[in-house]
Scaffold this active site. Structure first.
Site, PDB file in Angstrom:
ATOM      1  N   CYS A   1      20.975  -7.668   3.788  1.00  0.00           N
ATOM      2  CA  CYS A   1      20.988  -6.889   2.541  1.00  0.00           C
ATOM      3  C   CYS A   1      22.375  -6.298   2.324  1.00  0.00           C
ATOM      4  CB  CYS A   1      19.946  -5.778   2.622  1.00  0.00           C
ATOM      5  SG  CYS A   1      20.046  -4.636   1.242  1.00  0.00           S
TER       6      CYS A   1
ATOM      7  N   CYS B   1      16.442   0.851   5.547  1.00  0.00           N
ATOM      8  CA  CYS B   1      16.431   0.012   6.746  1.00  0.00           C
ATOM      9  C   CYS B   1      17.520   0.469   7.712  1.00  0.00           C
ATOM     10  CB  CYS B   1      16.696  -1.444   6.376  1.00  0.00           C
ATOM     11  SG  CYS B   1      15.418  -2.169   5.364  1.00  0.00           S
TER      12      CYS B   1
ATOM     13  N   CYS C   1      15.243  -5.087  -3.234  1.00  0.00           N
ATOM     14  CA  CYS C   1      15.046  -4.641  -1.845  1.00  0.00           C
ATOM     15  C   CYS C   1      14.398  -5.766  -1.028  1.00  0.00           C
ATOM     16  CB  CYS C   1      14.166  -3.403  -1.833  1.00  0.00           C
ATOM     17  SG  CYS C   1      13.746  -2.885  -0.176  1.00  0.00           S
TER      18      CYS C   1
ATOM     19  N   TYR D   1      -9.588  10.648   9.720  1.00  0.00           N
ATOM     20  CA  TYR D   1      -8.416  10.351   8.868  1.00  0.00           C
ATOM     21  C   TYR D   1      -8.597   8.942   8.295  1.00  0.00           C
ATOM     22  CZ  TYR D   1      -6.497  14.063  11.844  1.00  0.00           C
ATOM     23  OH  TYR D   1      -6.299  15.213  12.551  1.00  0.00           O
TER      24      TYR D   1
ATOM     25  N   GLU E   1     -11.730  12.400   5.514  1.00  0.00           N
ATOM     26  CA  GLU E   1     -10.406  12.236   4.906  1.00  0.00           C
ATOM     27  C   GLU E   1     -10.179  13.419   3.962  1.00  0.00           C
ATOM     28  OE1 GLU E   1      -7.637  10.133   4.596  1.00  0.00           O
ATOM     29  OE2 GLU E   1      -7.125  11.425   2.901  1.00  0.00           O
TER      30      GLU E   1
ATOM     31  N   ASP F   1      -6.749   8.141  13.257  1.00  0.00           N
ATOM     32  CA  ASP F   1      -5.541   7.553  12.662  1.00  0.00           C
ATOM     33  C   ASP F   1      -4.831   8.620  11.839  1.00  0.00           C
ATOM     34  OD1 ASP F   1      -3.585   5.942  11.649  1.00  0.00           O
ATOM     35  OD2 ASP F   1      -4.902   4.690  10.444  1.00  0.00           O
TER      36      ASP F   1
ATOM     37  N   CYS G   1       1.248   6.566  13.916  1.00  0.00           N
ATOM     38  CA  CYS G   1       2.531   6.105  13.389  1.00  0.00           C
ATOM     39  C   CYS G   1       3.664   6.975  13.926  1.00  0.00           C
ATOM     40  CB  CYS G   1       2.523   6.082  11.863  1.00  0.00           C
ATOM     41  SG  CYS G   1       2.043   7.650  11.158  1.00  0.00           S
TER      42      CYS G   1
HETATM   43  N1  SAH Z   1      -7.072   5.094   8.527  1.00  0.00           N
HETATM   44  C1  SAH Z   1      -6.529   4.955   7.205  1.00  0.00           C
HETATM   45  C2  SAH Z   1      -5.564   6.088   6.795  1.00  0.00           C
HETATM   46  C3  SAH Z   1      -4.552   6.518   7.810  1.00  0.00           C
HETATM   47  S1  SAH Z   1      -3.221   7.522   7.186  1.00  0.00           S
HETATM   48  C4  SAH Z   1      -5.890   3.604   7.034  1.00  0.00           C
HETATM   49  O1  SAH Z   1      -5.614   2.910   7.999  1.00  0.00           O
HETATM   50  O2  SAH Z   1      -5.656   3.200   5.896  1.00  0.00           O
HETATM   51  C5  SAH Z   1      -3.741   9.128   7.504  1.00  0.00           C
HETATM   52  C6  SAH Z   1      -4.720   9.683   6.508  1.00  0.00           C
HETATM   53  O3  SAH Z   1      -5.040  11.015   6.926  1.00  0.00           O
HETATM   54  C7  SAH Z   1      -4.224   9.800   5.084  1.00  0.00           C
HETATM   55  O4  SAH Z   1      -5.148   9.159   4.242  1.00  0.00           O
HETATM   56  C8  SAH Z   1      -4.199  11.314   4.817  1.00  0.00           C
HETATM   57  O5  SAH Z   1      -4.550  11.651   3.492  1.00  0.00           O
HETATM   58  C9  SAH Z   1      -5.246  11.828   5.774  1.00  0.00           C
HETATM   59  N2  SAH Z   1      -5.132  13.218   6.247  1.00  0.00           N
HETATM   60  C10 SAH Z   1      -4.023  13.969   6.421  1.00  0.00           C
HETATM   61  N3  SAH Z   1      -4.333  15.142   6.974  1.00  0.00           N
HETATM   62  C11 SAH Z   1      -5.677  15.175   7.150  1.00  0.00           C
HETATM   63  C12 SAH Z   1      -6.604  16.129   7.691  1.00  0.00           C
HETATM   64  N4  SAH Z   1      -6.200  17.295   8.155  1.00  0.00           N
HETATM   65  N5  SAH Z   1      -7.908  15.788   7.744  1.00  0.00           N
HETATM   66  C13 SAH Z   1      -8.333  14.596   7.275  1.00  0.00           C
HETATM   67  N6  SAH Z   1      -7.508  13.650   6.750  1.00  0.00           N
HETATM   68  C14 SAH Z   1      -6.194  13.937   6.685  1.00  0.00           C
END
Ligand code: SAH
Length: 486
Positions: A77, A86, A167, A321, A342, A391, A418
C-alpha cells in the site's frame, strides 16, 4: 543493565532491532536503553533519528535501513507508512503470524502466570489471502487544502486524515462507493465535518458488506438531518446501481465526540439492515450492531470455539457478550439450550430475529450488562450450566461476572478474546482454584495490523468426586469425597 540516559532529540543513532511492541513498533537497545521505532522489525539494522527521550526509554524515526530483516517485504500500500491502520505491512505474513502468536504467549506467561502456556498452544490460524478481508469500513471524511472532500484513515495517534479510498484490507467496493460520495459532495457543496470548529455535515462513511450474500450497506454519519443532504436523490442514484447495494442509511451524530456513530439511523433507500451467513446460518446486521469484521476467519474462529465447547446436544450453555447472537446460534446447533447476553439493545433485537429466521427456538437472549444480568439470573434460577462462552470487548470481563461464572461451576469455559493482556488477567482469576487452562489458539482476524484474536479452553481442574453416603440403599446423599473426612 540500564545506563544513565544521555540521548537527545534529533540525534542520529545506529540501532539493531531485536523485538516488537504489541503495537507493532520495533524495539532496539543501546547499552540497555530501549528505543521504539515504527516501521522496523526484528533483524533490521537502522539509522534512526531520536524523536523523543523519556527517563527510561525513547522513540525514534527510521531514517535509513542499513541491513534489512529477512522477514521484511515491500509494503504494497502506498500510504502504509503514514496511515495508522496497518502497522505490519512491511513484515512478511509468516512473520506477522509468528509475532501475533508470541504476543499471546507472552501475555499468558507474564500477566497470567501460565508458565506452561507454550505446551498448551495450538498453531495460529492464519489466512490464505490476507488482503481485502474486512466487511466493515469506517472512513473519516475531511477536507484538503484545495477545499475538496477527502476520505481515508487517520495517521497514527492523530486525527489527520491520510487520503486513500483504495484501502487494501477493505472490501474492494469501498473505493467506488467513496469516490461517488466525494464527487457528489464536491458537486453540491456538501461540507465535510470539521472537528475543530464542529461545523460541516458528513463525518464518516460506514460501509458494510455481507461477504456471502454480496449485500452492501452504506451509512453516512452526519452532523445534521437528512434534509441537509441537498440533492440527495442524486446521491442515491449514484450508489444504488453498485452491484449488491441493499441499504443506504443516514446516521445522526451531532455530538462533539470521538464516537463514530450516533444512536439514530434513518433509512434513505433500501433495507434497514443487510444479511450475511456464517457457516449457513443467516444473520441480520444493523448499522449499530457488532459483527465480526473478517468473515473468512470468523468461521474458523467459531469452529475452534465449538470444538473447545465439545457439545454433545445435552448441554446448557451461556454465551456472554453475544452481539447479534452469532456464537449463540452456532452453539445452539449442538446444545440443549443457549442463553445469551449483550449490552446493545439493537443487537439483541437482531439476535432474536436471527434465531427465529433460522428456526432456532432453544435460545434466549437478554439485554443488559453481563455483570448485572448473569448474577441476577443465576440468583433466580440456580440452573446447572455446562459450558460458558465469553467474548468480551478489549477491556475484558468485569470481576463480578468472573465471580458469578466461578460460582456456576460449568464443566468448561471457552474464552474468546481480542486483547491478550486482559484475557491473561481474567484467566489468572478463573484458574486460581477450580479451573485449569487446557489449550489455546490465536487466530489472525486482522492481517497487516498488530491486533490478534485468541480462543482459550478452561476445564474443571478436578472433577468433583462424589461418594454415595446413605442410611439405606434408596436414601443417600451425594457428598464430595473431600468432605467425607470431615
Ligand atoms: N460474540 C459476538 C460479539 C463479541 S464483541 C460476536 O462474535 O459477534 C463484544 C460484544 O460485547 C459487543 O457486542 C458489545 O456490545 C458487548 N458488550 C460490551 N460490554 C458489555 C457488557 N458489559 N455486557 C454485555 N455485553 C457487552
Amino acid at each position: 543493565m540500564k545506563r544513565e540516559n544521555h540521548y537527545i532529540k534529533n540525534q542520529e543513532l545506529i540501532l539493531a532491532i531485536e523485538d516488537m511492541t504489541t503495537e507493532g513498533e520495533g524495539i532496539g537497545k543501546l547499552d540497555g536503553f530501549p528505543f521504539f521505532v515504527k516501521d522496523t522489525i526484528p533483524g533490521d539494522r537502522i539509522r534512526m533519528i531520536v524523536t523523543k527521550v523519556k527517563k527510561n526509554y525513547g522513540y525514534g524515526r527510521l531514517k535509513e535501513l542499513l541491513i534489512s530483516s529477512e522477514n521484511r517485504v515491500e509494503a504494497p500500500c502506498p500510504v502504509a507508512r503514514s496511515c495508522g491502520g496497518c502497522r505490519l505491512q512491511h513484515l512478511d505474513y509468516n512473520g506477522q503470524l509468528h509475532f501475533k502468536q508470541n504476543q499471546v504467549l507472552n501475555c499468558l506467561k507474564r500477566i497470567g502466570g501460565f508458565e506452561d502456556a507454550s505446551g498448551k498452544m495450538e498453531p495460529i490460524i492464519g489466512m490464505d489471502d490476507p488482503w481485502h478481508y474486512r466487511n466493515k469500513a469506517q472512513f473519516p471524511i475531511g477536507i484538503n487544502k484545495e477545499g475538496k472532500a477527502i476520505a481515508g484513515f487517520y495517521a497514527g495517534r492523530t486525527h489527520t486524515i491520510i487520503p486513500n479510498t483504495a484501502c487494501m484490507i477493505q472490501m474492494p467496493e469501498a473505493e467506488e462507493i467513496l469516490e461517488k460520495i466525494l464527487s457528489y459532495m464536491d458537486r453540491y457543496g456538501i461540507a465535510p465535518y470539521q472537528e475543530k470548529t464542529q461545523s460541516g455535515l458528513v463525518r464518516h462513511v460506514l460501509i458494510r458488506k455481507g461477504f456471502h450474500t454480496g449485500q452492501l450497506m452504506v451509512c453516512l454519519v452526519c452532523n445534521g438531518v437528512p434534509d441537509d443532504l441537498t440533492n440527495r436523490d442524486e446521491l442515491i442514484e449514484l450508489l444504488r446501481y453498485i452491484p449488491g447495494m441493499s441499504s443506504i442509511i443516514f446516521n445522526v451524530n451531532t455530538e462533539n465526540t470521538n464516537r463514530i456513530l450516533g444512536n439514530r439511523c434513518i433509512t434513505l433507500w433500501g433495507k434497514d439492515n443487510i444479511e450475511d451467513t456464517i457457516d449457513n446460518i443467516m444473520f441480520r446486521i444493523s448499522p449499530l450492531s457488532f459483527y465480526q469484521v473478517n468473515p473468512v476467519q470468523t468461521e474458523k474462529l467459531y469452529q475452534k470455539a465449538m470444538e473447545y465447547a465439545a457439545l454433545t446436544g445435552t448441554e446448557t450453555v451461556w454465551d456472554m457478550y453475544c452481539g447479534i447472537g452469532t456464537i449463540s446460534l452456532f452453539l445452539a446447533r449442538k446444545a440443549k439450550k443457549v442463553y445469551g447476553v449483550e449490552i446493545v439493545e439493537q443487537a439483541i433485537l437482531d439476535a432474536r430475529q436471527n434465531a427465529a429466521a433460522n428456526g432456532i427456538d432453544h435460545v434466549e437472549f437478554y439485554v443488559g450488562k453481563a455483570e448485572e444480568v448473569v448474577p441476577a439470573w443465576m440468583e433466580k434460577t440456580r440452573e446447572k450450566i455446562d459450558v460458558v462462552v465469553l467474548d468480551p470487548p478489549r477491556k475484558g470481563c468485569d470481576r463480578e461476572l468472573l465471580a458469578t461464572i466461578l460460582s456456576m461451576q460449568p464443566e468448561r469455559i471457552v474464552y474468546v478474546s481480542c486483547d491478550p493482556a486482559t484475557l491473561a488477567r481474567d484467566l489468572k482469576i478463573l484458574c486460581r482454584e477450580d479451573y485449569r487452562m487446557e489449550k489455546w489458539t490465536a487466530a489472525d482476524m486482522f492481517p497487516q495490523t498488530s491486533h490478534v484474536e485468541c480462543v482459550c479452553l478452561l476445564d474443571k481442574k478436578v472433577p468433583d468426586t462424589y461418594v454415595k453416603f446413605g442410611v439405606d440403599a434408596e436414601d443417600y446423599y451425594r457428598i464430595k469425597a473431600s468432605e467425607v473426612a470431615e
